[in-house]
Design a protein around this motif. Structure first.
Motif, short mmCIF file in Angstrom:
data_model
loop_
_atom_site.label_atom_id
_atom_site.label_comp_id
_atom_site.label_asym_id
_atom_site.label_seq_id
_atom_site.Cartn_x
_atom_site.Cartn_y
_atom_site.Cartn_z
N TRP A 151 0.83 -1.20 0.00
CA TRP A 151 0.00 0.00 0.00
C TRP A 151 0.87 1.25 0.00
O TRP A 151 0.56 2.24 -0.68
CB TRP A 151 -0.92 -0.03 1.21
CG TRP A 151 -1.99 1.02 1.20
CD1 TRP A 151 -2.27 1.93 0.22
CD2 TRP A 151 -2.95 1.27 2.23
NE1 TRP A 151 -3.33 2.73 0.57
CE2 TRP A 151 -3.76 2.36 1.81
CE3 TRP A 151 -3.19 0.69 3.48
CZ2 TRP A 151 -4.79 2.86 2.60
CZ3 TRP A 151 -4.22 1.20 4.26
CH2 TRP A 151 -5.02 2.27 3.82
N ALA A 152 1.98 1.21 0.72
CA ALA A 152 2.88 2.36 0.76
C ALA A 152 3.48 2.64 -0.62
O ALA A 152 3.64 3.81 -1.01
CB ALA A 152 4.00 2.12 1.77
N VAL A 154 2.09 2.19 -3.53
CA VAL A 154 1.07 2.87 -4.33
C VAL A 154 0.86 4.29 -3.83
O VAL A 154 0.74 5.24 -4.63
CB VAL A 154 -0.26 2.07 -4.28
CG1 VAL A 154 -1.36 2.81 -5.02
CG2 VAL A 154 -0.06 0.68 -4.87
N ALA A 155 0.81 4.47 -2.50
CA ALA A 155 0.57 5.80 -1.94
C ALA A 155 1.70 6.77 -2.30
O ALA A 155 1.44 7.94 -2.62
CB ALA A 155 0.43 5.69 -0.42
N ASN A 158 1.40 7.68 -6.06
CA ASN A 158 0.28 8.59 -6.30
C ASN A 158 0.56 10.00 -5.77
O ASN A 158 0.19 11.00 -6.40
CB ASN A 158 -0.99 8.04 -5.65
CG ASN A 158 -1.49 6.78 -6.34
OD1 ASN A 158 -1.15 6.51 -7.49
ND2 ASN A 158 -2.31 6.01 -5.64
N THR A 159 1.22 10.08 -4.62
CA THR A 159 1.52 11.39 -4.04
C THR A 159 2.52 12.16 -4.89
O THR A 159 2.36 13.36 -5.12
CB THR A 159 2.06 11.21 -2.61
OG1 THR A 159 1.09 10.53 -1.81
CG2 THR A 159 2.35 12.56 -1.97
N SER A 169 -2.86 13.02 1.64
CA SER A 169 -2.18 11.92 0.95
C SER A 169 -0.76 11.74 1.46
O SER A 169 -0.28 10.61 1.61
CB SER A 169 -2.17 12.17 -0.56
OG SER A 169 -3.48 12.26 -1.07
N VAL A 172 -0.95 9.96 4.84
CA VAL A 172 -1.23 8.53 4.69
C VAL A 172 0.01 7.78 4.22
O VAL A 172 0.36 6.72 4.75
CB VAL A 172 -2.40 8.31 3.71
CG1 VAL A 172 -2.55 6.82 3.38
CG2 VAL A 172 -3.69 8.85 4.31
N ALA A 173 0.70 8.34 3.22
CA ALA A 173 1.90 7.68 2.71
C ALA A 173 2.97 7.59 3.78
O ALA A 173 3.64 6.55 3.93
CB ALA A 173 2.43 8.45 1.49
N LEU A 176 2.05 4.94 6.35
CA LEU A 176 2.23 3.58 5.83
C LEU A 176 3.70 3.18 5.83
O LEU A 176 4.04 2.03 6.14
CB LEU A 176 1.67 3.50 4.41
CG LEU A 176 0.14 3.50 4.30
CD1 LEU A 176 -0.29 3.66 2.84
CD2 LEU A 176 -0.44 2.23 4.89
#
Length: 213
Positions: A151-152, A154-155, A158-159, A169, A172-173, A176
């Protein structure tokens, strides 16, 4: 004409073998020692692969990526997290090719490492821990680590590639990444517990000899 079992027994005595008796090849029987040896080979291969992927992902590739970011560390390497300022600096320093390289690393080594480590850790725990409740408890940590790491990846991508930087965002990153490092350490500690439990299981109960007269 084929002889009956009674005729064969009368002629050969106890050495007569019924035609339906199957010859068992003892060399093909799977003994507990062979099964344990196969499991050990799987664990050794998984451990070597996990160490290699960790070295390749965290120690080699992500460090080399700093050459494309003006010396700024990649978010994955920041054990204690990062803020919006660091992400904004990375977005300014890295061009599209550098972003693409980081995304490729996340999709290859960044994906293989948590999966291989998680499966290897779960196998080691299953082999060494006899108590079901403890085995399931120790399984939780490598599973959560693999999920947090994936998940990290992807985060972070995306960020960094977002048109406008969003503070939520980034948080969250960062959370993670910190969680994945924490869960990795806890998973390693759990493997230590599993190995200790395995040694106790192999040792077995200690029996005392007869008391001296």
């Amino acid at each position: 004409m084929a002889k009956t079992p009674a005729q064969r027994a009368a002629k050969h005595g106890d050495h007569a073998t019924p035609p339906s008796a199957a010859v068992v090849n003892a060399s093909t029987q799977r003994t507990p020692a062979k099964a344990q040896g196969n499991a050990n080979l799987i664990l050794i291969a998984g451990a070597v692969a996990s160490l290699f992927l960790f070295w390749y992902f965290h120690l080699l590739t992500l460090n080399q990526m700093t050459d494309l970011s003006g010396g700024l560390a990649m978010p994955d390497s920041m054990v204690f997290g990062f803020g919006g300022g660091h992400i904004e600096a990375l977005r300014s320093a890295m061009n599209a090719d550098a972003m693409g390289q980081l995304q490729f690393v996340h999709k290859t080594a960044g994906t293989l490492f948590p999966l291989v480590f998680g499966l290897t850790a779960m196998t080691l725990i299953a082999i060494n821990v006899a108590k079901k409740w403890l085995r399931r408890l120790l399984w939780v940590f490598p599973i959560l680590f693999a999920g947090a790491q994936l998940w990290a990846n992807v985060a972070i991508d995306n960020t960094l590639s977002a048109k406008t930087l969003d503070a939520g965002s980034v948080t969250v990153a960062s959370w993670l990444v910190v969680s994945s490092w924490f869960l990795l350490v806890v998973s390693l500690a759990g493997l230590g517990v599993a190995l200790y439990a395995g040694r106790r299981k192999k040792a077995g109960p200690v029996t005392e000899g007869p008391a001296p007269a």
